[in-house]
Design an enzyme around this catalytic site. Structure first.
Site, short mmCIF file in Angstrom:
data_model
loop_
_atom_site.label_atom_id
_atom_site.label_comp_id
_atom_site.label_asym_id
_atom_site.label_seq_id
_atom_site.Cartn_x
_atom_site.Cartn_y
_atom_site.Cartn_z
N ASP A 155 -3.02 4.69 -2.26
CA ASP A 155 -4.06 5.24 -1.40
C ASP A 155 -4.46 6.64 -1.86
O ASP A 155 -3.58 7.45 -2.19
CB ASP A 155 -3.50 5.30 0.03
CG ASP A 155 -4.55 5.58 1.08
OD1 ASP A 155 -5.52 4.79 1.15
OD2 ASP A 155 -4.40 6.55 1.83
N ASP A 193 0.86 -1.17 0.00
CA ASP A 193 0.00 0.00 0.00
C ASP A 193 0.90 1.23 0.00
O ASP A 193 1.82 1.32 0.81
CB ASP A 193 -0.86 -0.03 1.28
CG ASP A 193 -2.29 0.34 1.02
OD1 ASP A 193 -2.52 1.49 0.61
OD2 ASP A 193 -3.18 -0.50 1.25
N HIS A 235 -10.84 -3.39 2.92
CA HIS A 235 -10.75 -3.14 4.37
C HIS A 235 -11.55 -1.91 4.81
O HIS A 235 -11.59 -1.60 5.99
CB HIS A 235 -9.28 -2.96 4.75
CG HIS A 235 -8.71 -1.73 4.10
ND1 HIS A 235 -8.50 -1.65 2.73
CD2 HIS A 235 -8.35 -0.52 4.60
CE1 HIS A 235 -8.03 -0.46 2.43
NE2 HIS A 235 -7.93 0.26 3.54
N ASP A 236 -12.16 -1.19 3.85
CA ASP A 236 -12.98 -0.03 4.19
C ASP A 236 -14.47 -0.33 4.05
O ASP A 236 -15.29 0.58 4.17
CB ASP A 236 -12.66 1.14 3.26
CG ASP A 236 -11.27 1.72 3.48
OD1 ASP A 236 -10.75 1.59 4.61
OD2 ASP A 236 -10.71 2.28 2.52
N GLU A 262 -6.71 4.41 -5.91
CA GLU A 262 -8.04 4.62 -5.36
C GLU A 262 -8.59 5.96 -5.86
O GLU A 262 -7.98 6.99 -5.63
CB GLU A 262 -7.86 4.72 -3.84
CG GLU A 262 -8.80 3.97 -3.01
CD GLU A 262 -8.76 4.49 -1.59
OE1 GLU A 262 -9.60 4.02 -0.83
OE2 GLU A 262 -7.94 5.35 -1.21
O1 TEU Z 1 -9.33 5.41 2.11
C1 TEU Z 1 -9.61 6.64 1.49
C2 TEU Z 1 -10.90 6.82 0.93
O2 TEU Z 1 -11.05 7.79 0.23
C3 TEU Z 1 -11.97 5.84 1.18
O3 TEU Z 1 -12.35 6.03 2.50
C4 TEU Z 1 -13.13 6.04 0.27
O4 TEU Z 1 -13.53 7.39 0.27
C5 TEU Z 1 -14.31 5.21 0.66
O5 TEU Z 1 -13.91 3.89 0.84
C6 TEU Z 1 -15.38 5.28 -0.39
O6 TEU Z 1 -16.44 4.46 -0.05
C7 TEU Z 1 -8.00 5.14 2.30
C8 TEU Z 1 -7.81 3.84 3.04
O7 TEU Z 1 -8.33 2.81 2.28
C9 TEU Z 1 -8.44 3.95 4.39
O8 TEU Z 1 -8.36 2.76 5.12
C10 TEU Z 1 -7.73 5.05 5.13
O9 TEU Z 1 -8.37 5.28 6.36
C11 TEU Z 1 -7.70 6.35 4.34
O10 TEU Z 1 -7.32 6.15 2.99
C12 TEU Z 1 -6.71 7.30 4.92
O11 TEU Z 1 -5.42 6.92 4.61
#
Ligand code: TEU
Length: 596
Positions: free
Chosen positions: A207, A99, A341-342, A264
């Site tokens: 990310d 990542d 993981h989100d 992302e």
């Molecule tokens: O997530 C960033 C992010 O933009 C996501 O939260 C997204 O907006 C969401 O999933 C949409 O449904 C990344 C990582 O994946 C997350 O775990 C971190 O907390 C975040 O960045 C901060 O680094």
């Protein structure tokens, strides 16, 4: 059109290191734990393993707050453990993606410590510092109204020492790096990318890749949540003016190593904009994660305000259609994922997680994913059909993600700390959507302690500590050991689907996608064809309800064939065994036919 690169038909398996496998029994997953499961992943059919942040970090946001890019978080292991893991993976033909989290660092990174120490520190400009604004009555306020991504707070944090605000789009412990400062970004490329590329990693999941360049003048966001001074501002701060310049610089380094990337891309509904990141011509990213599908049903003001199942199937179909058509006729590439993981578990979000239907649901979604174009992603536990932790056996205090507790804080602030009804409503939303569901420790067996999270250490007779996050209450029923070797299990089905996907890659991975009967709220019918339309087609029938449903087979006209064509349907994948195309679909049944 497509240059068929290996990673396009590859399957990526995503690992959350804290929760995958605990090799020493200290309650936290680790790198040797991952290494010990490589044969399992190989057997599943994984070609690439993406490991969520394993870097040194105070873990405010589970490693997305990095204090040293060039070291490993000690409870996970060491740089040597990582090197060993890379070697063992490569020996099995598995590639490793890490990542890449460089939009922000931890506030404990040396760079930020220096930056915040004084206004004339040489690293002051490495982060985004701004003086306060003052209201007419003299109240100090942040430079704009942006809301941070977690909870209901300003995206700016006041720093007493130097009397200025710093920007942090996520937690206050995650200050945003100032990419406009060349020295900062060049140093970060070296430290975060080259250090690991030199050690053999094959690529990065990038990310928040569209947040590096902030909009000129940092303008206020339009008001969409009148209950708060802080407004969701993703659409304002994503895709800033220098994004493509920065990604071009990064790509120069990455391509020297032949490294692959998946970025992302939140807050980017315009496909034209997406293509600027991911068309082959743009030379920026190899793949992107678009959020259209996993965002279905999320609220606009805050993700967690959504109520369970507040959407209808056509919304899911349209979202899939948007992301699938991105690559139709374009030299670009996309990804297929329902979990990460989100996100909460896909069975609970998109299908039915009751004991009666959860297995069928998991298989049906696996079949659907296997038939969609793009690179396939599987998140740990998805391959065994893990569902959200049920409300009655997994209390709110088990939720540890900052995004969850900051949401509860917001509810308490708005409606009163003792407002039991509102807090329970928030719990309902979290039970449905919280990131915690994907972070519950992996269940390797149903008999060991804590779902066998530390099965390796347990076998060695070590004393096992309780995992950092409470074990899944259904670990006894949904675990790897009980499914291994059973071809009728969810795991067995995933294995079949991964092999099936590769066998029919022309249609499944690379085919052009068409949704049929979009308005149907119960069943999902789509077909694929080889770009250009020659040869057999793939027709996919899915039942998203608890009832038997009849789906009329697609007609020649729907398949864009001459009206008089006679169609033969040959079943090539199915969740419920052999069936004629005319037969009604069982609850959560899925079938794929080759149409000749
Ligand atoms: O997530 C960033 C992010 O933009 C996501 O939260 C997204 O907006 C969401 O999933 C949409 O449904 C990344 C990582 O994946 C997350 O775990 C971190 O907390 C975040 O960045 C901060 O680094």
């Amino acid at each position: 059109v497509h240059v068929q690169k290996w990673w396009k038909h590859g399957v990526v398996y995503q690992i959350y290191p804290a929760s995958f496998c605990d090799s020493n029994g200290d309650g936290v997953g680790d790198l040797p734990g991952i290494t010990s499961k490589l044969d399992y992943l190989k057997d599943l059919g994984a070609d690439i393993v993406w490991i969520c942040p394993m870097y040194d970090s105070p873990q405010v946001d589970m490693g997305y707050d990095i204090s040293n890019y060039e070291d490993v978080y000690r409870p996970y292991g060491t740089v040597q453990d990582m090197e060993h893991l890379i070697k063992e993976a490569h020996d099995r033909g598995i590639k490793i993606m890490l990542d890449l989290v460089i939009n922000h660092t931890s506030d404990q990174h040396e760079w930020f410590k220096e930056s915040r120490s004084s206004k004339d520190n040489p690293k002051r400009d490495w982060y985004i510092w701004k003086p306060a604004k003052y209201t007419e009555d003299g109240k100090r306020v942040p430079p704009n109204n942006w809301r941070s991504n977690f909870g209901d707070h300003s995206a700016w944090t006041w720093d007493e020492t130097t009397q200025e605000y710093y920007l942090r789009l996520f937690a206050k412990e995650q200050p945003d790096v100032n990419f406009d400062c060349e020295e900062a970004r060049k140093t970060i490329y070296k430290s975060a990318m080259e250090f690991w590329l030199e050690r053999g990693v094959d690529g990065f999941r990038v990310d928040t890749v569209n947040m590096y360049s902030k909009p000129i003048g940092l303008p206020d966001a339009p008001i969409i949540d009148p209950d708060s001074p802080w407004q969701p501002a993703g659409h304002v701060y994503c895709n800033g003016p220098r994004m493509h310049e920065f990604l071009g610089e990064m790509n120069e380094i990455l391509s020297r190593y032949g490294a692959i990337t998946v970025g992302e891309l939140p807050n980017t509904p315009s496909m034209e904009k997406v293509l600027k990141y991911v068309s082959a011509e743009a030379k920026q990213l190899d793949m992107v994660f678009q959020f259209d599908v996993v965002d279905v049903g999320h609220g606009v003001t805050h993700h967690y305000t959504a109520k369970p199942k507040n959407f209808e199937l056509p919304e899911v179909k349209s979202a899939i259609d948007r992301t699938q058509t991105l690559i139709k006729g374009n030299d670009a590439w996309t990804t297929v994922f329902l979990e990460n993981h989100d996100q909460a578990r896909s069975v609970s979000r998109f299908a039915d997680d009751s004991p009666r239907f959860r297995e069928a649901s998991a298989k049906m979604l696996a079949l659907m994913q296997a038939c969609l174009s793009g690179t396939q992603y599987v998140y740990q536990g998805q391959e065994i059909g893990v569902v959200n932790a049920p409300k009655d056996s997994y209390p709110l205090e088990n939720y540890l993600d900052l995004n969850s507790y900051l949401y509860v804080d917001m509810i308490k602030e708005r409606y009163g700390a003792n407002n039991a009804a509102k807090i329970d409503e928030a719990f309902d939303s979290l039970q449905y959507l919280a990131r915690d569901h994907s972070r519950v420790p992996m269940a390797w067996n149903g008999k060991g302690k804590y779902g066998g999270f530390a099965d390796v250490a347990e076998k060695e007779g070590k004393d096992i500590k309780e995992p950092w996050m409470k074990a899944h209450p259904l670990a006894g029923e949904i675990n790897v050991a009980s499914q291994l070797g059973d071809s009728n299990s969810v795991l067995g089905f995933w294995k079949k689907m991964i092999a099936f996907r590769k066998q029919y890659a022309d249609l499944t991975v690379y085919g052009d996608y068409y949704t049929l009967r979009l308005e149907d709220k119960d069943t999902f019918l789509f077909f694929k064809e080889i770009p250009g339309g020659n040869g057999d087609k793939l027709a996919v029938l899915l039942n998203f309800t608890k009832d038997e449903k009849k789906v009329e087979p697609p007609t020649a006209r729907e398949l864009r064939l001459p009206e008089e064509s006679s169609l033969k349907f040959e079943l090539i994948a199915s969740t419920h065994g052999a069936k004629e195309v005319q037969e009604a679909l069982a609850p959560f049944e899925g079938r794929a036919y080759l149409v000749k």
